[in-house]
Scaffold this active site. Structure first.
Site, PDB file in Angstrom:
ATOM      1  N   CYS A  34      -3.633  10.803   1.746  1.00  0.00           N
ATOM      2  CA  CYS A  34      -2.994   9.505   1.466  1.00  0.00           C
ATOM      3  C   CYS A  34      -1.624   9.730   0.867  1.00  0.00           C
ATOM      4  O   CYS A  34      -0.601   9.434   1.485  1.00  0.00           O
ATOM      5  CB  CYS A  34      -3.854   8.709   0.504  1.00  0.00           C
ATOM      6  N   LYS A  85       0.826  -1.211   0.000  1.00  0.00           N
ATOM      7  CA  LYS A  85       0.000   0.000   0.000  1.00  0.00           C
ATOM      8  C   LYS A  85       0.863   1.267   0.000  1.00  0.00           C
ATOM      9  O   LYS A  85       0.631   2.213  -0.746  1.00  0.00           O
ATOM     10  CB  LYS A  85      -0.912  -0.023   1.227  1.00  0.00           C
TER      11      LYS A  85
HETATM   12  N1  SAJ Z   1      -1.922  14.914  -8.623  1.00  0.00           N
HETATM   13  C1  SAJ Z   1      -1.056  15.688  -9.370  1.00  0.00           C
HETATM   14  N2  SAJ Z   1      -0.667  15.244 -10.608  1.00  0.00           N
HETATM   15  C2  SAJ Z   1      -1.117  14.069 -11.110  1.00  0.00           C
HETATM   16  C3  SAJ Z   1      -1.989  13.271 -10.344  1.00  0.00           C
HETATM   17  C4  SAJ Z   1      -2.379  13.722  -9.094  1.00  0.00           C
HETATM   18  O1  SAJ Z   1      -0.638  16.770  -8.956  1.00  0.00           O
HETATM   19  O2  SAJ Z   1      -0.721  13.743 -12.256  1.00  0.00           O
HETATM   20  C5  SAJ Z   1      -2.351  15.383  -7.276  1.00  0.00           C
HETATM   21  C6  SAJ Z   1      -3.850  15.632  -7.152  1.00  0.00           C
HETATM   22  O3  SAJ Z   1      -4.212  16.900  -7.627  1.00  0.00           O
HETATM   23  C7  SAJ Z   1      -4.050  15.488  -5.660  1.00  0.00           C
HETATM   24  C8  SAJ Z   1      -3.004  14.422  -5.266  1.00  0.00           C
HETATM   25  O4  SAJ Z   1      -2.092  14.356  -6.343  1.00  0.00           O
HETATM   26  O5  SAJ Z   1      -3.760  16.686  -4.973  1.00  0.00           O
HETATM   27  C9  SAJ Z   1      -3.557  13.049  -4.998  1.00  0.00           C
HETATM   28  O6  SAJ Z   1      -4.587  12.711  -5.929  1.00  0.00           O
HETATM   29  P1  SAJ Z   1      -4.766  11.271  -6.577  1.00  0.00           P
HETATM   30  O7  SAJ Z   1      -5.973  11.313  -7.443  1.00  0.00           O
HETATM   31  O8  SAJ Z   1      -3.519  10.842  -7.242  1.00  0.00           O
HETATM   32  O9  SAJ Z   1      -4.945  10.270  -5.336  1.00  0.00           O
HETATM   33  P2  SAJ Z   1      -5.897  10.226  -4.023  1.00  0.00           P
HETATM   34  O10 SAJ Z   1      -5.123  10.805  -2.877  1.00  0.00           O
HETATM   35  O11 SAJ Z   1      -7.250  10.754  -4.257  1.00  0.00           O
HETATM   36  O12 SAJ Z   1      -6.034   8.617  -3.839  1.00  0.00           O
HETATM   37  C10 SAJ Z   1      -4.852   7.820  -3.736  1.00  0.00           C
HETATM   38  C11 SAJ Z   1      -4.982   6.643  -4.712  1.00  0.00           C
HETATM   39  N3  SAJ Z   1      -3.686   5.984  -4.833  1.00  0.00           N
HETATM   40  C12 SAJ Z   1      -3.101   5.766  -6.041  1.00  0.00           C
HETATM   41  O13 SAJ Z   1      -3.590   6.162  -7.086  1.00  0.00           O
HETATM   42  C13 SAJ Z   1      -1.812   5.014  -6.026  1.00  0.00           C
HETATM   43  C14 SAJ Z   1      -6.046   5.674  -4.222  1.00  0.00           C
HETATM   44  O14 SAJ Z   1      -6.094   4.511  -5.039  1.00  0.00           O
HETATM   45  C15 SAJ Z   1      -5.763   5.274  -2.773  1.00  0.00           C
HETATM   46  O15 SAJ Z   1      -6.738   4.372  -2.278  1.00  0.00           O
HETATM   47  C16 SAJ Z   1      -5.799   6.521  -1.927  1.00  0.00           C
HETATM   48  O16 SAJ Z   1      -4.736   7.376  -2.385  1.00  0.00           O
HETATM   49  C17 SAJ Z   1      -5.590   6.121  -0.484  1.00  0.00           C
HETATM   50  O17 SAJ Z   1      -6.594   6.034   0.251  1.00  0.00           O
HETATM   51  O18 SAJ Z   1      -4.461   5.808  -0.099  1.00  0.00           O
END
Ligand code: SAJ
Length: 426
Positions: free
Chosen positions: A272, A218
């Site tokens: 996360c 994870k």
């Molecule tokens: N972000 C960027 N650039 C990108 C992608 C995301 O700046 O190219 C930023 C987003 O704007 C945001 C942050 O990253 O601020 C996180 O967003 P996210 O959509 O990547 O992830 P979370 O935090 O909503 O959910 C993540 C997920 N993990 C992965 O994709 C590996 C989800 O599957 C997990 O279950 C969740 O964390 C968790 O609960 O740990």
């Protein structure tokens, strides 16, 4: 619908963003589910068939399972065939994980545990947390044989597993069913038992391993994403210095068949990705150099964005010496931690807006189509307006989140003279 002879009842500790959807999803599979939370308001709300958090489709499932009598909420745990612990694992200063909620949940279920029960830790945890929880249970219940070390062998009375949640906020109800699950057992039999429970719900594959590997899997997933976003964020700052358009740069590089650079932004938010990598650093600080550096790069991005806005403000004052700085209006587009959601928790966009309001005497407008009133941290400091009003009244547009509404209006926003676009919408 699958049925299990061994699992007819379930107690879920923690009714937050993971615990409540999990409890409701199992209840919809006709398990008798008791969801437990320390928050009395949450317990009362759920028992009325309503929800206290925002997650699409969750309200429907909670309403129907409470009405049908499969789901109920309580302040104290009940005896059950299985227990899922889905409580927060925050920091306790200096980025060290705080296992106090897990310890409290373990001590609460210990009195009702009986021979043959399954206890699963779902909370994202540093490596070793499931063993720590099991040791706690063993101390409370010396009458039961509980496996307390990873890869234990022998016969035990209680099955202990770690099965980290991996659902994406906003898509939780679908991903709970469709995603593959990593299931780590303290013994192979513990993993098999947990698989039997999850298979009542999960249509993805259940992948069995030991507890430590499951914990680390994870953390690896979220650290992988953090490191890749950090690379994109670092590139955006380098490209800016070298007068290169980072969006064009990334789209060109991504035409290589083995390159897939993620998108830069105003920082990394949520609870996360910005947190979990520190759990790796906390256990192996001298080895996790890249993981730590990625966190630092992503955490530094909001300050870089604030500097860019400061430069724009300075430029306007230079061009119009008679215009007072406090007459310069900045409009922040987006406050949520990612696009198309209303979740402002741990949002770098919100932190940037608050810092702008505090640091600059200029007037602040906010456009956030997903909320109807400003959060407390911005009340009296900013005004919530629509896109038209912002375009009419702002001197600088700061695009922080790539909400669908902003993408639809991109051609209009583009005509605006001073835009700081942190998401490449334009
Ligand atoms: N972000 C960027 N650039 C990108 C992608 C995301 O700046 O190219 C930023 C987003 O704007 C945001 C942050 O990253 O601020 C996180 O967003 P996210 O959509 O990547 O992830 P979370 O935090 O909503 O959910 C993540 C997920 N993990 C992965 O994709 C590996 C989800 O599957 C997990 O279950 C969740 O964390 C968790 O609960 O740990």
């Amino acid at each position: 619908m699958k049925k299990s002879e061994n699992f007819k009842s379930l107690t879920v500790m923690g009714l937050g963003y993971i615990g409540l959807p999990t409890a409701a999803a199992f209840a919809s599979r006709k398990l008798k589910v008791c969801g437990v939370d320390v928050n009395e308001h949450a317990v009362n709300t759920i028992n009325q068939g309503e929800i206290h958090i925002v997650e699409p489709e969750l309200d429907i499932v909670v309403h129907s399972t409470v009405t049908e009598g499969y789901l109920k909420a309580s302040l104290t745990p009940e005896s059950a065939d299985a227990f899922i612990i889905a409580v927060p694992t925050p920091f306790k200063g200096n980025k060290q994980p705080d296992l106090a909620y897990i310890e409290a949940a373990a001590s609460a279920i210990a009195p009702v545990l009986k021979k043959g029960d399954l206890v699963i830790l779902e909370s994202t945890s540093p490596v070793g947390a499931t063993e720590h929880m099991a040791k706690g249970l063993q101390e409370f219940r010396p009458d039961l044989r509980i496996p307390v070390s990873n890869r234990s062998s022998g016969e035990f009375d209680i099955y202990i597993s770690h099965c980290p949640e991996r659902v994406l906020p906003g898509h939780v109800m679908r991903e709970l069913v469709e995603n593959d699950r990593v299931i780590g057992g303290m013994t192979p039999k513990c993993a098999e038992k947990a698989k039997e429970l999850y298979e009542l719900l999960v249509e993805g594959e259940c992948l069995l391993t030991d507890v430590r590997t499951a914990e680390m899997a994870k953390l690896t997933e979220n650290a992988f994403r953090d490191v890749n976003i950090a690379f994109a964020n670092e590139l955006s700052m380098i490209a800016d210095r070298l007068e290169i358009d980072v969006w064009e740069l990334i789209s060109l590089a991504n035409r290589h068949p083995r390159v897939n650079v993620l998108q830069p932004g105003c920082g990394v938010g949520g609870h996360c990705i910005a947190v979990d990598p520190w759990f790796i650093v906390s256990r192996t600080p001298e080895l996790a150099k890249l993981t730590r550096a990625a966190r630092e790069v992503n955490d530094s991005k909001p300050d870089w964005v604030l500097e860019k806005v400061g430069l724009e403000i300075a430029r306007i004052s230079q061009l119009n010496p008679i215009k007072d700085v406090k007459d310069i209006t900045v409009a922040c587009f987006g406050l949520a931690f990612k696009p198309d959601i209303d979740d402002l928790r741990e949002s770098p966009a919100l932190n940037i807006a608050v810092s702008l309001a505090d640091r600059h005497p200029s007037k602040l407008l906010v456009v956030e189509p997903n909320i109807s009133k400003l959060p407390r941290s911005l009340m009296q400091k900013a005004e919530l307006v629509d896109i038209d009003s912002a375009l009419e009244n702002a001197d600088i547009i700061l695009l922080l989140v790539d909400h669908a509404e902003f993408k639809e209006q991109a051609s209009r926003i583009k005509q605006f003279v001073r835009v700081v676009d942190t998401r490449g919408v334009l």
